[in-house]
Design an enzyme around this catalytic site. Structure first.
Site, PDB file in Angstrom:
ATOM      1  N   LYS A 124       0.567  -1.235  -0.042  1.00 21.18           N
ATOM      2  CA  LYS A 124      -0.094  -0.110  -0.065  1.00 21.18           C
ATOM      3  C   LYS A 124       0.894   1.257   0.062  1.00 21.18           C
ATOM      4  CE  LYS A 124      -4.376   0.802  -0.090  1.00 21.18           C
ATOM      5  NZ  LYS A 124      -5.508  -0.301  -0.402  1.00 21.18           N
ATOM      6  N   ASP A 164      -6.802   4.292  -5.028  1.00 16.23           N
ATOM      7  CA  ASP A 164      -7.416   3.931  -3.585  1.00 16.23           C
ATOM      8  C   ASP A 164      -8.217   5.214  -3.240  1.00 16.23           C
ATOM      9  OD1 ASP A 164      -7.775   1.845  -1.045  1.00 16.23           O
ATOM     10  OD2 ASP A 164      -7.400   3.891  -0.133  1.00 16.23           O
ATOM     11  N   ASN A 238     -16.066   6.033  -6.283  1.00 12.55           N
ATOM     12  CA  ASN A 238     -16.302   5.235  -6.910  1.00 12.55           C
ATOM     13  C   ASN A 238     -16.684   3.758  -6.261  1.00 12.55           C
ATOM     14  OD1 ASN A 238     -15.099   4.112  -9.688  1.00 12.55           O
ATOM     15  ND2 ASN A 238     -13.658   2.971  -8.571  1.00 12.55           N
ATOM     16  N   VAL A 239     -16.335   3.514  -5.403  1.00 17.18           N
ATOM     17  CA  VAL A 239     -16.820   2.215  -4.959  1.00 17.18           C
ATOM     18  C   VAL A 239     -18.117   2.222  -4.608  1.00 17.18           C
ATOM     19  CG1 VAL A 239     -16.517   0.632  -3.008  1.00 17.18           C
ATOM     20  CG2 VAL A 239     -14.525   1.632  -3.913  1.00 17.18           C
ATOM     21  N   ALA A 240     -18.822   3.254  -3.853  1.00 18.99           N
ATOM     22  CA  ALA A 240     -20.270   3.546  -3.680  1.00 18.99           C
ATOM     23  C   ALA A 240     -21.046   3.388  -4.995  1.00 18.99           C
ATOM     24  CB  ALA A 240     -20.325   4.735  -2.883  1.00 18.99           C
TER      25      ALA A 240
END
Ligand code: 2IT
Length: 445
Positions: A124, A164, A238-240
Site C-alpha cells: 500500500k 484507492d 467510485n466504490v459506492a
C-alpha cells in the site's frame, strides 16, 4: 502463538499505530487455533515475520501550487509481503494518511490478495496530500513529484500500485505517465489505467460489482432473496457508485449515500440518473453530498450523521476505515438488519464486528467483500503481460468466478458447529494459510 505477548511487543515497537494494531489483532484472534495446530509455523516464526512489512519507503514530495508557492507533503510505499507474487496494492491520497493507516491497509492487502487466487503480494502507499480543492494542474504536478521519488521501487514483476481513496483514473494517468517518462517502458506497472493505454474494462466498477457478487452469495447461502431489499450505502466515490449500480441491477433498492458532510436518504431509491449524479457530485471536487437534494427534492440531507440509523435490510460501508462503530451496529441490529457487507477496508470497528457475530448477523469483512477491485487489477496485469485486452464480459465473468471462490473459501474455513458462518474467521484463515505455506516453502530470509 501467544497473542497478548505478540501484541504487547508490537505496541512497544510501534506505539500509537492504532489502525495497524487493530488489523493485526483481528487476524491473530482468527487464526490462533489453526496456527497452534501447525508447529512448523511456530518454528519458522511465520506470524512474527508476517506482521512486519518487508520494507517501508518514506519520502518528501515537493511541488509548486498554482500561486507559485512551494508545498511539501510526505509520500510512502509499504511493501508488505511478496510471498505469493509481486507487491500489489493501491495508493491513497488524503490528508488523514499516516504510516499506521498504510500499514493496516498493506497488512490486509496481503491476505485479500491471497484470497483472489491470483499471484499478488501485498502493498500500500500514499500521501497526506488531498486532491480535494486542488486544480488539475496541481494534482498533475503533485503526482509527477511523487513518482520522481518512487519509480525505482516499482516494476511489473516487483511492485504494481493502483488507486484507492483520492486516487482515481486521473491520478493513475499522471502517475503512470511520469513512470513511463522515467523508465521509457510501457509495462503494466500500474493498474486502473485508462482504457486507451492498457487499462482493463470493468476495473472502475470492479470493487463495487465484486462486493455485490459476494453479498449476493452470502444471501443465497442463507436463502434470502436480494430482490426488493433496501440497502444503505456510505460514501459516494467510485466504490459506492459501483455498489449502487450492481445492487440496483440485482433488484435491490439503494436508499442512502454519504459524504464527510452527512448523508442522503432517498426513499424512492438511488438508481439510474441518480447514480450518474454521484459522478457529477464527485467531479466538483468539494467532497460533499448535500447538493443531491437540490437536484432530487424527494430526498433528505441529514447533516453530520451516518446512514446506519436508517431502517434497511442490507448495510454496505463503502467509504473508509472504522466508519461503522458499536453504536451504529446496535442501531442496525435493532432495525433487524439482514446482512452487512464491508466494501470499505476495515469499515467496521471491532466493537461493531463483535456485536454482529454475537447476534449471528450475516457479516463479512472488507478483505473478502472488496477483493474484486484488486482481483480485477490482477486481470489487468494478466492482459498487459499478454499484450491483449479482454472484452467486458470476459473480465466480468472472471471477476464473478473469483468472488464465488472467495465466498467458498470463507464457508470452508468459517463455518461454525452450529452452522453460522463466521466470515471474519473464514477470510483470515484462508488468506493466512496460503501466505504461510508460501513463506514456509521459500525458507527463512
Ligand atoms: O484496497 C484495495 O484493494 C484497493 N485499493 C485496490 C488495490 C489494487 O491494486 O487494485
Amino acid at each position: 502463538m501467544n497473542i497478548e505477548n505478540l501484541l504487547a511487543s508490537l505496541e512497544a515497537k510501534h506505539p500509537g499505530e492504532s489502525e495497524y494494531l487493530q488489523a493485526v489483532k483481528e487476524v491473530l484472534i482468527s487464526i490462533e487455533d489453526v496456527y497452534n495446530q501447525h508447529p512448523e509455523f511456530e518454528k519458522a516464526k511465520i506470524i512474527e515475520r508476517l506482521v512486519e512489512p518487508d520494507r517501508i519507503f518514506t519520502f518528501r514530495v515537493t511541488w509548486v501550487d498554482d500561486k507559485g508557492d512551494v508545498q511539501t507533503n510526505l509520500g510512502y510505499r509499504i511493501q508488505f509481503n511478496n510471498a505469493i507474487g509481486p507487491y500489489k496494492g493501491g495508493v491513497r491520497f488524503h490528508a488523514s494518511v499516516t504510516p499506521s493507516i498504510l500499514k493496516f491497509l498493506g497488512f490486509e492487502q496481503t491476505f485479500k490478495n491471497a484470497l483472489t487466487t491470483l499471484p499478488m503480494g501485498g502493498a500500500k502507499g500514499g500521501s497526506d496530500f488531498s486532491p480535494r480543492g486542488k486544480s488539475d494542474a496541481e494534482v498533475m504536478r503533485f503526482c509527477q513529484a511523487f513518482m520522481l521519488e518512487l519509480w525505482r521501487q516499482l516494476g511489473p514483476d516487483m511492485d504494481v500500485p493502483a488507486g484507492d481513496i483520492g486516487v482515481g483514473g486521473r491520478e493513475v494517468g499522471y502517475l503512470y505517465g511520469m513512470y513511463k517518462k522515467l523508465t521509457r517502458q510501457c509495462t503494466g506497472t500500474f493498474t486502473g489505467k485508462g482504457l486507451e493505454f492498457g487499462g482493463s474494462l470493468i476495473r472502475p466498477e470492479a470493487t463495487g460489482f465484486g462486493g455485490l457478487y459476494f453479498v449476493h452469495h452470502m444471501l443465497d447461502h442463507a436463502n434470502i432473496d436480494i430482490k426488493g431489499k433496501t440497502v444503505a450505502i456510505s460514501g459516494f466515490g467510485n466504490v459506492a457508485w459501483g455498489a449502487a449500480t450492481k445492487a440496483t441491477e440485482l433488484g435491490a433498492k439503494v436508499v442512502t449515500i454519504s459524504g464527510p458532510d452527512g448523508y442522503i436518504y432517498d426513499p424512492e431509491g438511488i438508481s439510474g440518473e441518480k447514480i450518474d449524479f454521484m459522478l457529477e457530485l464527485r467531479a466538483t471536487g468539494e467532497d460533499i453530498v448535500a447538493p443531491y437534494v437540490d437536484e432530487f427534492p424527494s430526498a433528505k440531507f441529514i447533516a453530520d450523521r451516518r446512514p446506519w440509523e436508517v431502517n434497511v435490510d442490507i448495510a454496505l460501508p463503502c467509504a473508509t476505515q472504522n466508519e461503522l462503530n458499536g453504536e451504529d451496529a446496535q442501531h442496525l441490529i435493532d432495525n433487524n438488519i439482514l446482512c452487512v457487507g464491508e466494501i470499505s477496508n476495515m469499515g467496521c470497528t471491532p466493537e461493531a464486528i463483535d456485536l454482529f457475530i454475537e447476534k449471528e448477523i450475516l457479516y463479512a469483512p472488507g478483505k473478502a467483500v472488496n477483493a474484486g477491485g484488486v482481483a480485477t487489477s490482477g486481470l489487468e496485469m494478466s492482459q498487459n503481460a499478454m499484450h491483449i485486452s479482454w472484452g467486458a464480459k470476459e473480465v466480468d465473468d472472471r471477476l464473478h468466478h473469483i468472488m464465488e471462490g472467495i465466498h467458498s473459501q470463507c464457508i470452508k474455513y468459517g463455518t461454525l458447529p452450529d452452522g453460522y458462518i463466521n466470515y471474519v474467521k473464514g477470510a483470515n484463515i484462508a488468506g493466512f494459510m496460503k501466505v504461510a505455506h508460501a513463506m514456509l516453502a521459500q525458507g527463512i530470509y
